[in-house]
Design an enzyme around this catalytic site. Sequence first.
Site, PDB file in Angstrom:
ATOM      1  N   ASP A 175       0.778  -1.154   0.132  1.00 20.38           N
ATOM      2  CA  ASP A 175      -0.022   0.001  -0.148  1.00 20.38           C
ATOM      3  C   ASP A 175       1.025   1.137  -0.019  1.00 20.38           C
ATOM      4  O   ASP A 175       1.911   0.955   0.433  1.00 20.38           O
ATOM      5  CB  ASP A 175      -0.920  -0.060   1.241  1.00 20.38           C
ATOM      6  CG  ASP A 175      -2.053   0.881   1.088  1.00 20.38           C
ATOM      7  OD1 ASP A 175      -1.805   2.098   0.534  1.00 20.38           O
ATOM      8  OD2 ASP A 175      -3.230   0.478   1.372  1.00 20.38           O
ATOM      9  N   CYS A 205      -7.464  -1.984  -3.723  1.00 16.06           N
ATOM     10  CA  CYS A 205      -6.828  -0.407  -3.748  1.00 16.06           C
ATOM     11  C   CYS A 205      -8.084   0.228  -4.795  1.00 16.06           C
ATOM     12  O   CYS A 205      -8.541  -0.409  -5.857  1.00 16.06           O
ATOM     13  CB  CYS A 205      -5.702  -0.269  -3.977  1.00 16.06           C
ATOM     14  SG  CYS A 205      -4.941  -1.060  -5.738  1.00 16.06           S
ATOM     15  N   THR A 232     -11.850  -7.890  -6.327  1.00 18.95           N
ATOM     16  CA  THR A 232     -13.287  -7.183  -5.860  1.00 18.95           C
ATOM     17  C   THR A 232     -13.457  -5.856  -5.776  1.00 18.95           C
ATOM     18  O   THR A 232     -14.064  -5.141  -5.382  1.00 18.95           O
ATOM     19  CB  THR A 232     -13.539  -7.732  -4.569  1.00 18.95           C
ATOM     20  OG1 THR A 232     -12.790  -7.316  -3.600  1.00 18.95           O
ATOM     21  CG2 THR A 232     -13.970  -9.211  -4.550  1.00 18.95           C
ATOM     22  N   SER A 233     -12.236  -5.252  -6.596  1.00 15.35           N
ATOM     23  CA  SER A 233     -12.181  -3.506  -6.389  1.00 15.35           C
ATOM     24  C   SER A 233     -12.663  -2.760  -7.681  1.00 15.35           C
ATOM     25  O   SER A 233     -13.710  -2.291  -7.524  1.00 15.35           O
ATOM     26  CB  SER A 233     -10.696  -3.411  -6.017  1.00 15.35           C
ATOM     27  OG  SER A 233     -10.534  -2.078  -5.517  1.00 15.35           O
ATOM     28  N   ARG A 234     -12.055  -2.828  -8.408  1.00 11.55           N
ATOM     29  CA  ARG A 234     -12.375  -2.331  -9.873  1.00 11.55           C
ATOM     30  C   ARG A 234     -11.849  -2.914 -10.910  1.00 11.55           C
ATOM     31  O   ARG A 234     -10.495  -3.197 -10.972  1.00 11.55           O
ATOM     32  CB  ARG A 234     -11.969  -0.733 -10.037  1.00 11.55           C
ATOM     33  CG  ARG A 234     -12.915   0.172  -9.052  1.00 11.55           C
ATOM     34  CD  ARG A 234     -14.303   0.312  -9.461  1.00 11.55           C
ATOM     35  NE  ARG A 234     -15.291   1.135  -8.735  1.00 11.55           N
ATOM     36  CZ  ARG A 234     -16.084   0.727  -7.607  1.00 11.55           C
ATOM     37  NH1 ARG A 234     -16.070  -0.623  -7.273  1.00 11.55           N
ATOM     38  NH2 ARG A 234     -16.674   1.464  -6.922  1.00 11.55           N
ATOM     39  N   ASP A 258     -15.084 -10.283  -9.338  1.00 10.01           N
ATOM     40  CA  ASP A 258     -16.443  -9.580  -9.096  1.00 10.01           C
ATOM     41  C   ASP A 258     -16.479  -8.472  -9.978  1.00 10.01           C
ATOM     42  O   ASP A 258     -17.760  -7.676  -9.756  1.00 10.01           O
ATOM     43  CB  ASP A 258     -16.484  -9.305  -7.323  1.00 10.01           C
ATOM     44  CG  ASP A 258     -17.866  -8.947  -6.960  1.00 10.01           C
ATOM     45  OD1 ASP A 258     -18.983  -9.309  -7.668  1.00 10.01           O
ATOM     46  OD2 ASP A 258     -18.026  -7.848  -6.148  1.00 10.01           O
ATOM     47  N   GLU A 263     -17.577  -4.768 -17.515  1.00 12.19           N
ATOM     48  CA  GLU A 263     -18.695  -4.813 -16.529  1.00 12.19           C
ATOM     49  C   GLU A 263     -19.769  -3.843 -16.933  1.00 12.19           C
ATOM     50  O   GLU A 263     -20.991  -3.989 -16.552  1.00 12.19           O
ATOM     51  CB  GLU A 263     -18.591  -4.965 -15.278  1.00 12.19           C
ATOM     52  CG  GLU A 263     -18.182  -3.653 -14.435  1.00 12.19           C
ATOM     53  CD  GLU A 263     -17.774  -3.948 -13.065  1.00 12.19           C
ATOM     54  OE1 GLU A 263     -17.149  -4.615 -12.485  1.00 12.19           O
ATOM     55  OE2 GLU A 263     -18.682  -3.189 -12.111  1.00 12.19           O
ATOM     56  N   HIS A 295     -20.425  -7.897  -9.764  1.00 16.49           N
ATOM     57  CA  HIS A 295     -20.254  -6.763  -8.715  1.00 16.49           C
ATOM     58  C   HIS A 295     -21.261  -6.940  -7.645  1.00 16.49           C
ATOM     59  O   HIS A 295     -22.252  -6.123  -7.438  1.00 16.49           O
ATOM     60  CB  HIS A 295     -20.514  -5.407  -9.507  1.00 16.49           C
ATOM     61  CG  HIS A 295     -19.815  -4.328  -8.911  1.00 16.49           C
ATOM     62  ND1 HIS A 295     -18.967  -3.494  -9.671  1.00 16.49           N
ATOM     63  CD2 HIS A 295     -19.666  -3.906  -7.607  1.00 16.49           C
ATOM     64  CE1 HIS A 295     -18.365  -2.524  -8.678  1.00 16.49           C
ATOM     65  NE2 HIS A 295     -18.718  -2.778  -7.652  1.00 16.49           N
TER      66      HIS A 295
END
Length: 329
Positions: A175, A205, A232-234, A258, A263, A295
């Site tokens: 991070d 992130c 699962t973020s973007r 996800d 999408e 999502h």
Amino acid sequence: MKLLFYAAKIYDKKSFDPELENYPGVEIDYIEYELDSRTAALAKGYEAVCAFVSADVGAQTLEVFKECGVKYVLMRCAGFNNVDTEKAKELGIIVKRVPGYSPESVAELAMGLALAVNRRLYKAYNKVRENDYTLRGLRGVNFFEKTAGIVGTGKIGAAMARICRGFGMKVIAYDVYENPSLKDFVEYVTFDELLEKSDLISLHCPLMDSTYHMINLESIKKMKDEVILVNTSRGGLIDTQELIEGIRLNKFLGVGLDVYEEETGNVYMDRSDEIMEHSVTSRLLSFPNVLITSHQGFYTKEALAAIAQTTLQNLKDAEAGIRNDNDVA
Ligand code: NAI
């Protein structure tokens, strides 16, 4: 105060309507249309609008809002990569979001995806339904004593780190800021080190210029063989074409997504009768070690209730001129 609620689903109404009794004076009109520069004009006569992850809150949309008299844009989600924040500031439109609603709802799905691709649960389910009790294609690995690499240790990444620790995994993280609440069990490393050492990589992130396509063929080649990748973020964090190349190189034990680049035209739509031409999603789904969900990280009872409560509080705060951490413009 009249609020126009874009891309409304039945579950939105079910979570927002009960919360309205705590916000007398707020009246919500739910519409199914997605927000973009064309549907923005429907907001004429509304001071506030509410939008979600697939809305186009770009410059054109915001300009239409300005003409319509919209003062507040309430994003009922954490990410705001679809909002032109500079334009909103220029036009004096206040944009608020819901930065932290039940981080566990997303983190638990991330671990669910990791487990499902590892043990091929989607295949196992179908095989047994077909009276096929063989185990071919189902071999996984133990997570116990393996290394989990968490990219982004904010609220959701921290929840995922705790879950991985619960599985008896060594947890490393990358991070730009270290999260002090994780110091007892998380070792911070460079991004390259995380790629090289992790058996499970989970992305948490935000999508920004600096994180766009951070997973590409170059980074994939640095990963261990038989790695599990979860996003699962973007979607934009991963270069999908290069992920497909990496899958073909047999790099991955499994990939659980996800979120994915294509999408926007798909999320929450039923396109089961359509022929998907030129779709990288279809290409991804042709691989046996890929599982894609649409999502749904936020989709738990607890998270929906928290989203409704915070969104309506954001409206109340915006009206009262209260600026806080939920502001993105
Ligand atoms: P957060 O803001 O608490 O944490 C994000 C972390 O990423 C911070 O610690 C930040 O320092 C770190 N970061 C920023 N730039 C970075 C970089 N270049 N490299 C590595 N780390 C970096 O956000 P939260 O609540 O944990 O959410 C994370 C993301 O999850 C959101 O941005 C959103 O896109 C996504 N999300 C997905 C949902 C779903 O339904 N699948 C639901 C909610 C959020």
